[in-house]
Write a protein that holds these residues in place. Structure first.
Motif, PDB file in Angstrom:
ATOM      1  N   MET A   1     -33.440  -9.793  47.849  1.00 28.01           N
ATOM      2  CA  MET A   1     -32.421 -10.227  46.714  1.00 28.01           C
ATOM      3  C   MET A   1     -32.366 -11.505  46.465  1.00 28.01           C
ATOM      4  O   MET A   1     -32.408 -12.376  47.404  1.00 28.01           O
ATOM      5  CB  MET A   1     -31.087  -9.620  47.210  1.00 28.01           C
ATOM      6  CG  MET A   1     -30.005  -9.629  46.020  1.00 28.01           C
ATOM      7  SD  MET A   1     -28.450  -9.132  46.473  1.00 28.01           S
ATOM      8  CE  MET A   1     -28.650  -7.188  46.384  1.00 28.01           C
ATOM      9  N   ASN A   2     -32.449 -12.002  45.085  1.00 27.57           N
ATOM     10  CA  ASN A   2     -32.026 -13.641  44.953  1.00 27.57           C
ATOM     11  C   ASN A   2     -30.893 -13.847  45.669  1.00 27.57           C
ATOM     12  O   ASN A   2     -30.002 -13.250  45.936  1.00 27.57           O
ATOM     13  CB  ASN A   2     -32.037 -13.381  43.211  1.00 27.57           C
ATOM     14  CG  ASN A   2     -31.581 -14.557  42.904  1.00 27.57           C
ATOM     15  OD1 ASN A   2     -30.181 -15.368  43.014  1.00 27.57           O
ATOM     16  ND2 ASN A   2     -32.503 -15.505  42.189  1.00 27.57           N
ATOM     17  N   VAL A   5     -27.593 -13.868  44.061  1.00 27.02           N
ATOM     18  CA  VAL A   5     -26.941 -12.650  43.787  1.00 27.02           C
ATOM     19  C   VAL A   5     -26.515 -12.218  44.876  1.00 27.02           C
ATOM     20  O   VAL A   5     -25.583 -11.449  45.070  1.00 27.02           O
ATOM     21  CB  VAL A   5     -28.081 -11.676  43.090  1.00 27.02           C
ATOM     22  CG1 VAL A   5     -27.347 -10.258  43.128  1.00 27.02           C
ATOM     23  CG2 VAL A   5     -28.471 -12.080  41.753  1.00 27.02           C
ATOM     24  N   ARG A   6     -27.184 -12.480  46.156  1.00 28.68           N
ATOM     25  CA  ARG A   6     -26.686 -12.054  47.391  1.00 28.68           C
ATOM     26  C   ARG A   6     -25.385 -12.754  47.584  1.00 28.68           C
ATOM     27  O   ARG A   6     -24.537 -11.968  48.098  1.00 28.68           O
ATOM     28  CB  ARG A   6     -27.774 -12.498  48.580  1.00 28.68           C
ATOM     29  CG  ARG A   6     -27.274 -12.069  49.994  1.00 28.68           C
ATOM     30  CD  ARG A   6     -28.209 -12.491  50.927  1.00 28.68           C
ATOM     31  NE  ARG A   6     -29.773 -12.078  50.492  1.00 28.68           N
ATOM     32  CZ  ARG A   6     -30.533 -13.119  50.396  1.00 28.68           C
ATOM     33  NH1 ARG A   6     -30.257 -14.305  50.086  1.00 28.68           N
ATOM     34  NH2 ARG A   6     -31.818 -12.783  50.208  1.00 28.68           N
ATOM     35  N   VAL A 185     -29.178 -11.328  37.786  1.00 28.33           N
ATOM     36  CA  VAL A 185     -30.639 -11.734  37.647  1.00 28.33           C
ATOM     37  C   VAL A 185     -31.431 -10.782  38.625  1.00 28.33           C
ATOM     38  O   VAL A 185     -32.753 -10.850  38.373  1.00 28.33           O
ATOM     39  CB  VAL A 185     -30.930 -12.926  37.665  1.00 28.33           C
ATOM     40  CG1 VAL A 185     -30.146 -13.932  36.856  1.00 28.33           C
ATOM     41  CG2 VAL A 185     -30.370 -13.340  39.423  1.00 28.33           C
ATOM     42  N   ASP A 186     -30.565  -9.992  39.588  1.00 36.01           N
ATOM     43  CA  ASP A 186     -31.395  -9.054  40.366  1.00 36.01           C
ATOM     44  C   ASP A 186     -30.710  -7.797  40.472  1.00 36.01           C
ATOM     45  O   ASP A 186     -29.708  -7.619  40.091  1.00 36.01           O
ATOM     46  CB  ASP A 186     -31.567  -9.805  41.822  1.00 36.01           C
ATOM     47  CG  ASP A 186     -32.805  -9.407  42.683  1.00 36.01           C
ATOM     48  OD1 ASP A 186     -33.402  -8.273  42.294  1.00 36.01           O
ATOM     49  OD2 ASP A 186     -33.116 -10.141  43.847  1.00 36.01           O
ATOM     50  N   SER A 187     -31.364  -6.940  40.931  1.00 35.41           N
ATOM     51  CA  SER A 187     -31.021  -5.426  40.975  1.00 35.41           C
ATOM     52  C   SER A 187     -29.852  -5.464  41.884  1.00 35.41           C
ATOM     53  O   SER A 187     -29.694  -5.935  42.863  1.00 35.41           O
ATOM     54  CB  SER A 187     -32.134  -4.363  41.634  1.00 35.41           C
ATOM     55  OG  SER A 187     -31.547  -3.134  41.743  1.00 35.41           O
ATOM     56  N   ASP A 242     -26.919  -5.348  35.975  1.00 34.58           N
ATOM     57  CA  ASP A 242     -28.331  -5.713  36.235  1.00 34.58           C
ATOM     58  C   ASP A 242     -29.226  -5.396  34.972  1.00 34.58           C
ATOM     59  O   ASP A 242     -30.259  -5.569  35.072  1.00 34.58           O
ATOM     60  CB  ASP A 242     -28.856  -5.379  37.535  1.00 34.58           C
ATOM     61  CG  ASP A 242     -29.027  -3.991  37.699  1.00 34.58           C
ATOM     62  OD1 ASP A 242     -28.592  -3.099  36.615  1.00 34.58           O
ATOM     63  OD2 ASP A 242     -29.255  -3.572  38.812  1.00 34.58           O
TER      64      ASP A 242
END
Length: 292
Positions: A1-2, A5-6, A185-187, A242
């Motif tokens: 994960m980005n 985002v994490r 920007v990430d799931s 997302d």
């Protein structure tokens, strides 16, 4: 994960201290206080954790009371006001240093069938091919005061692509209308409750700036003092944070050092998923005043 985002999802992993008490972590994002959208999103999530899973939030109304301290965690005290057959109501106070910094009321409803209509999504260019905000920030950073540059360029968990690019540092008056595509920007593998809390977080980005456009004001001008006063949201349908969402905001009024803003959030297929309203402080100081 980005990584960004994490970090965002860590901020939305609240610690439960007691039945109605939760604690969330703060974050510095270049402002002198906690980002209002973070407090709103965490408060909504804290309220939602005390609500039966057969009902979801349909509205929130909130006031920003004091500037939050981004170096300290925030405690959320949930008041279970009412649990009815169809509707549930919660009130939340966000507390730091023993004082409330934010107050929220939220209403939840069991799913029901009924008549339906919506205003169509405006006809705008899709997000594909539009310039992302990271590229735009790289072009602008050299014109900012040096103390803002590092925060301005830091990685962000939410990507924004304006339909009509604007110069956010310009003092040229423009019509009070913004149309911006955005998404995380990430799931994000999160339940609908957390998805709505994340949308509350995203809804505070750029909204107040809409009322500033006709006056050539921006957040980096030393004689401008800005702060969110209140925030309201109505949730109309499901979405994924997302996936691309269109945020259309407009300002019908400014006066008394306050600006009024309304927003509509659409899925890419044209479905209206949320409506937003916010009034913000827009105070002008003399360039030689202490506040400036």
């Amino acid at each position: 994960m980005n990584a960004s985002v994490r970090e965002l999802m860590t901020l939305f992993d609240l610690e439960q201290l007691e039945n109605n008490l939760f604690r969330g972590q703060s974050q510095a994002n270049g402002q002198q206080s906690v980002f209002g959208g973070l407090v709103a999103g965490q408060a909504l999530l804290a309220a939602s954790k005390t609500v039966p899973t057969d009902r979801s939030v349909h509205s929130l109304h909130a006031y920003f009371l004091r500037a939050g301290d981004f170096t300290k965690p925030i405690v959320y005290d949930v008041d279970r006001i009412r649990d009815g057959r169809s509707f549930t109501t919660r009130r939340v106070n966000a507390i730091q240093h023993g004082r409330p910094i934010f107050s929220l009321a939220a209403s939840y409803q069991v799913e029901e069938e009924g008549v339906a209509h919506q205003v169509p999504m405006p006809e705008v260019a899709g997000p594909e091919g539009l310039e992302n905000d990271e590229a735009a920030r790289q072009k602008l950073v050299a014109r900012l005061p040096e103390q803002y540059r590092e925060a301005f360029l830091q990685d962000r968990p939410v990507e924004f692509r304006p339909v009509t690019p604007r110069d956010p540092i310009s003092s040229q008056p423009e019509p009070p209308l913004r149309e911006v595509w955005f998404k995380v920007v990430d799931s994000v593998d999160a339940d609908p409750m957390t998805q709505r809390a994340l949308l509350a977080y995203c809804s505070d980005f750029g909204l107040m700036g809409t009322a500033m456009l006709p006056h050539g004001m921006n957040f980096w001008q030393p004689h401008v003092q800005c702060a969110s006063i209140d925030h309201a949201m109505w949730f109309h349908g499901d979405f994924r944070i997302d996936e691309w969402l269109l945020y259309r905001s407009e300002s019908p009024f400014a006066g008394g050092s306050r600006g009024m803003n309304f927003g509509s959030i659409y899925r890419q297929d044209g479905t209206l998923v949320a409506s937003v309203a916010q009034e913000g402080l827009m105070r002008l100081h003399r360039s030689d005043s202490p506040a400036a």
